[in-house]
Design a protein around this motif. Structure first.
Motif, PDB file in Angstrom:
ATOM      1  N   LYS A  31       7.105  13.300 -17.793  1.00  0.00           N
ATOM      2  CA  LYS A  31       8.190  14.225 -18.127  1.00  0.00           C
ATOM      3  C   LYS A  31       7.634  15.545 -18.666  1.00  0.00           C
ATOM      4  N   LEU A  32       6.615  16.053 -17.988  1.00  0.00           N
ATOM      5  CA  LEU A  32       6.024  17.352 -18.336  1.00  0.00           C
ATOM      6  C   LEU A  32       6.447  18.379 -17.302  1.00  0.00           C
ATOM      7  N   SER A  33       6.820  19.559 -17.771  1.00  0.00           N
ATOM      8  CA  SER A  33       7.270  20.614 -16.864  1.00  0.00           C
ATOM      9  C   SER A  33       6.079  21.206 -16.117  1.00  0.00           C
ATOM     10  N   SER A  34       6.362  21.696 -14.923  1.00  0.00           N
ATOM     11  CA  SER A  34       5.327  22.311 -14.086  1.00  0.00           C
ATOM     12  C   SER A  34       5.713  23.732 -13.701  1.00  0.00           C
ATOM     13  N   ASP A  35       6.290  24.474 -14.667  1.00  0.00           N
ATOM     14  CA  ASP A  35       6.670  25.861 -14.388  1.00  0.00           C
ATOM     15  C   ASP A  35       5.419  26.735 -14.358  1.00  0.00           C
ATOM     16  N   ASP A  36       5.599  28.038 -14.389  1.00  0.00           N
ATOM     17  CA  ASP A  36       4.493  28.978 -14.214  1.00  0.00           C
ATOM     18  C   ASP A  36       3.510  28.868 -15.376  1.00  0.00           C
ATOM     19  N   ARG A  37       2.604  27.930 -15.252  1.00  0.00           N
ATOM     20  CA  ARG A  37       1.587  27.712 -16.274  1.00  0.00           C
ATOM     21  C   ARG A  37       0.223  27.606 -15.601  1.00  0.00           C
ATOM     22  N   ILE A  38      -0.798  28.009 -16.321  1.00  0.00           N
ATOM     23  CA  ILE A  38      -2.177  27.815 -15.871  1.00  0.00           C
ATOM     24  C   ILE A  38      -2.693  26.557 -16.554  1.00  0.00           C
ATOM     25  N   MET A  39      -2.900  25.529 -15.758  1.00  0.00           N
ATOM     26  CA  MET A  39      -3.240  24.216 -16.307  1.00  0.00           C
ATOM     27  C   MET A  39      -4.563  23.724 -15.746  1.00  0.00           C
ATOM     28  N   GLN A  40      -5.151  22.807 -16.473  1.00  0.00           N
ATOM     29  CA  GLN A  40      -6.430  22.214 -16.093  1.00  0.00           C
ATOM     30  C   GLN A  40      -6.429  20.748 -16.529  1.00  0.00           C
ATOM     31  N   GLY A  65       8.374   2.784 -11.008  1.00  0.00           N
ATOM     32  CA  GLY A  65       8.033   1.394 -10.783  1.00  0.00           C
ATOM     33  C   GLY A  65       6.808   0.955 -11.518  1.00  0.00           C
ATOM     34  N   SER A  66       5.789   0.576 -10.717  1.00  0.00           N
ATOM     35  CA  SER A  66       4.621  -0.075 -11.288  1.00  0.00           C
ATOM     36  C   SER A  66       3.810   0.844 -12.191  1.00  0.00           C
ATOM     37  N   MET A  67       3.831   2.152 -11.925  1.00  0.00           N
ATOM     38  CA  MET A  67       3.040   3.042 -12.769  1.00  0.00           C
ATOM     39  C   MET A  67       3.568   3.057 -14.196  1.00  0.00           C
ATOM     40  N   LYS A  68       4.871   3.124 -14.343  1.00  0.00           N
ATOM     41  CA  LYS A  68       5.435   3.117 -15.693  1.00  0.00           C
ATOM     42  C   LYS A  68       5.216   1.775 -16.367  1.00  0.00           C
ATOM     43  N   SER A  69       5.321   0.695 -15.599  1.00  0.00           N
ATOM     44  CA  SER A  69       5.092  -0.612 -16.199  1.00  0.00           C
ATOM     45  C   SER A  69       3.651  -0.763 -16.645  1.00  0.00           C
ATOM     46  N   TYR A  70       2.715  -0.210 -15.851  1.00  0.00           N
ATOM     47  CA  TYR A  70       1.314  -0.299 -16.250  1.00  0.00           C
ATOM     48  C   TYR A  70       1.045   0.534 -17.502  1.00  0.00           C
ATOM     49  N   SER A  93       0.848  -1.183   0.000  1.00  0.00           N
ATOM     50  CA  SER A  93       0.000   0.000   0.000  1.00  0.00           C
ATOM     51  C   SER A  93       0.880   1.228   0.000  1.00  0.00           C
ATOM     52  N   GLY A  94       0.282   2.362  -0.342  1.00  0.00           N
ATOM     53  CA  GLY A  94       1.017   3.602  -0.382  1.00  0.00           C
ATOM     54  C   GLY A  94       1.132   4.136  -1.790  1.00  0.00           C
ATOM     55  N   PRO A  95       1.757   5.290  -1.968  1.00  0.00           N
ATOM     56  CA  PRO A  95       1.889   5.874  -3.307  1.00  0.00           C
ATOM     57  C   PRO A  95       2.776   5.036  -4.195  1.00  0.00           C
ATOM     58  N   LEU A  96       2.469   5.005  -5.452  1.00  0.00           N
ATOM     59  CA  LEU A  96       3.245   4.234  -6.423  1.00  0.00           C
ATOM     60  C   LEU A  96       4.523   4.973  -6.768  1.00  0.00           C
ATOM     61  N   ASP A  97       5.551   4.218  -6.976  1.00  0.00           N
ATOM     62  CA  ASP A  97       6.813   4.804  -7.381  1.00  0.00           C
ATOM     63  C   ASP A  97       6.727   5.239  -8.836  1.00  0.00           C
ATOM     64  N   SER A  98       7.244   6.429  -9.103  1.00  0.00           N
ATOM     65  CA  SER A  98       7.140   6.958 -10.464  1.00  0.00           C
ATOM     66  C   SER A  98       7.960   6.138 -11.452  1.00  0.00           C
ATOM     67  N   ARG A 114      -2.371  19.953 -24.183  1.00  0.00           N
ATOM     68  CA  ARG A 114      -0.946  19.661 -24.068  1.00  0.00           C
ATOM     69  C   ARG A 114      -0.668  18.159 -24.053  1.00  0.00           C
ATOM     70  N   SER A 115      -1.504  17.386 -23.390  1.00  0.00           N
ATOM     71  CA  SER A 115      -1.304  15.942 -23.311  1.00  0.00           C
ATOM     72  C   SER A 115      -2.661  15.265 -23.235  1.00  0.00           C
ATOM     73  N   ALA A 116      -2.773  14.111 -23.889  1.00  0.00           N
ATOM     74  CA  ALA A 116      -4.031  13.368 -23.898  1.00  0.00           C
ATOM     75  C   ALA A 116      -3.733  11.880 -23.910  1.00  0.00           C
ATOM     76  N   GLU A 117      -4.479  11.137 -23.090  1.00  0.00           N
ATOM     77  CA  GLU A 117      -4.379   9.680 -23.028  1.00  0.00           C
ATOM     78  C   GLU A 117      -5.795   9.114 -23.050  1.00  0.00           C
ATOM     79  N   ARG A 118      -6.102   8.368 -24.084  1.00  0.00           N
ATOM     80  CA  ARG A 118      -7.441   7.784 -24.212  1.00  0.00           C
ATOM     81  C   ARG A 118      -7.307   6.356 -24.705  1.00  0.00           C
ATOM     82  N   HIS A 119      -7.943   5.454 -23.965  1.00  0.00           N
ATOM     83  CA  HIS A 119      -7.861   4.024 -24.273  1.00  0.00           C
ATOM     84  C   HIS A 119      -9.250   3.403 -24.125  1.00  0.00           C
ATOM     85  N   VAL A 120      -9.471   2.340 -24.897  1.00  0.00           N
ATOM     86  CA  VAL A 120     -10.738   1.615 -24.845  1.00  0.00           C
ATOM     87  C   VAL A 120     -10.456   0.149 -25.162  1.00  0.00           C
TER      88      VAL A 120
END
Length: 478
Positions: A402-411, A180-185, A173-178, A341-347
């Motif tokens: 690998k997306l930057s999080s500098d001074d941007r207004i994001m949604q 580890g398993s998240m990248k493998s999934y 349990s706990g947060p996933l390692d960036s 900027r980024s989109a992930e869609r799967h079915v």
């Protein structure tokens, strides 16, 4: 006094005629002791309890076995030895020995303790082997019958994966390692042939739906009209043609803008008004619309940010607002607008249970099938330079991609179709070996012109999926 008829005297003094009966040899009888009622307690079961090394009640149990200090378990004594009762011929047999006659000195020394004998395997010295269930100190002999199997969980299911010290599956349990398993999934989903990855071309766009020849013809007509209006205005000082061309151009531009803004809403309304078909009476190759409850297939999905399990469709999109001096999210991003900027869609393939007939059909949307989704996304998080550090999950999500999080207004917006959600599916019925399926149609479906709403026709390609925002409605447990 003699007589021709023989007679004899009984034990009570009475004389009776006839010869006395010859004494008959008595057949040997076996005596047995009635076992007491155990009431389900194995400790009162005598020899059965000894087989499982369970201590017995000394006052009510009878113990039997070989004599202590005997030369050998299978050896014979000097006198006559008789064996009675069944003997088990296995490696751990427990035998009952009854001896009589002359015994040796070793047997005489052991006869005083015949009542205090034990049953079970013996060591090479003729003594009972002591069993232990765990590590002990000293020179005690430890006997094992093989590797101890792992303890199953309380559910009784045989699971796979790492086990803890008690033999139960180890839970992580706990947060996933960036890394580890998240990248493998993510990589497994991207490279899984059963998963269809949707692109931006699969969503509604008025410019892609409007026929290109007609669009270029309209543009050419207006260019010629402006040239003719300007020539007449300069030659004869008459601006009527130019005014007409400007009014028509304004009307056409307004119509195009209207369709660009409300075209998707009109298509959703068309899907909602399309009549539902009954799968029981649907023919093979018929285009139908089916509404029902979703059930996952062999490959369920998980949403990218909220980690919603057992989904059949997932969509996660990151938008950025571009100001006057802000960076563009994509090459086509204009100022003072939101850009993707980024989109992930799967079915994937899934099952749908028809509300009308109750039949269950397999919807073929995986393995690269053509799909047009109309699934409402909900805003998960709004980020600006002031509160970008308040969501560590969002920063982790950006770091994984690998997306930057500098001074941007994001949604960040996310939508999904979870197991138990109610959806509407449009496709072609296909029956194959009593398996009912809904597959993409060979030709796109045209919505037609909606003159009352000033909406141009749109084309729906592949299997059409329609689902409302699942975060605002309850799902049906399946």
């Amino acid at each position: 006094m003699g007589s021709r008829f023989p007679s004899h005297q009984l034990s009570n003094g009475l004389y009776v005629s006839g010869r006395p009966e010859q004494p008959k040899e008595k057949t040997p009888t076996m005596s047995s002791v009635a076992m007491p009622y155990t009431g389900g307690d194995i400790k009162k079961s005598g020899e059965l309890g000894k087989m499982f090394d369970i201590p017995m009640d000394g006052s009510k149990s009878r113990k039997s076995g070989p004599l202590n200090n005997a030369p050998s378990r299978t050896g014979s004594f000097a006198g006559a030895a008789s064996h009675s009762g069944p003997i088990m011929q296995n490696a751990a047999a427990r035998s009952v020995y009854i001896t009589s006659g002359n015994v040796s000195a070793g047997g005489m020394a052991a006869s005083a303790s015949m009542k205090k004998t034990n049953s079970g395997p013996l060591n090479k010295h003729g003594e009972p082997v002591k069993k232990s269930s765990g590590p002990q100190s000293g020179g005690v002999t430890r006997q094992n019958s093989g590797p101890i199997p792992p303890v199953l969980p309380t559910t009784g299911l045989i699971t796979s994966g790492p086990l803890n010290s008690s033999g139960a599956p180890r839970k992580v349990s706990g947060p996933l390692d960036s890394t580890g398993s998240m990248k493998s999934y993510s990589s497994s989903v991207a490279h899984n042939p059963a998963v269809t990855t949707l692109s931006l071309d699969d969503e509604y766009s008025f410019r892609r739906n409007f026929p290109k020849p007609i669009l270029w013809s309209v543009i050419l007509i207006f260019i010629m009209g402006f040239i003719a209006g300007g020539f007449i205005l300069g030659a004869v000082r008459n601006a009527i043609l130019l005014i007409v061309v400007v009014v028509l151009f304004g009307a056409v531009a307004a119509l195009f803008t209207w369709n660009s803004c409300f075209g998707r809403k009109a298509v959703v309304g068309f899907i909602s008004r399309y009549p539902d078909a009954e799968l029981r009476t649907a023919k093979n190759g018929q285009f139908v619309k089916v509404s029902g409850v979703v059930t996952c297939g062999n490959v369920p999905l998980e949403s990218s940010f909220q980690k919603v399990p057992r989904c059949v469709y997932t969509s996660t999109s990151l938008y950025e607002y571009r100001g006057w001096d802000s960076k563009a999210a994509n090459p086509k991003h204009r100022r003072f607008t939101w850009g993707l900027r980024s989109a992930e869609r799967h079915v994937v393939d899934f099952y749908i249970s028809d509300f009308q007939s109750g039949l269950r059909a397999l919807v073929k949307t995986g393995y690269g099938a053509r799909v047009t989704p109309y699934v409402d996304d909900s805003i998960v998080i709004d980020v600006n330079p002031a509160n970008k550090d308040m969501s560590p999950e969002f920063l982790r999500w950006l770091g994984e991609r690998k997306l930057s999080s500098d001074d941007r207004i994001m949604q960040l917006k996310e939508g999904y179709i979870k197991e138990g959600s109610t959806v509407s599916v449009m496709g072609v019925v296909q029956r194959n070996d009593n398996v009912l399926m809904i597959v993409p149609p060979p030709e796109p479906l045209t919505t037609g012109c909606q003159w009352a709403k000033c909406i141009f026709p749109a084309s729906l390609e592949g299997v059409v999926l329609r689902c409302e925002d699942t975060s605002k409605i309850d799902v049906i447990p399946v």
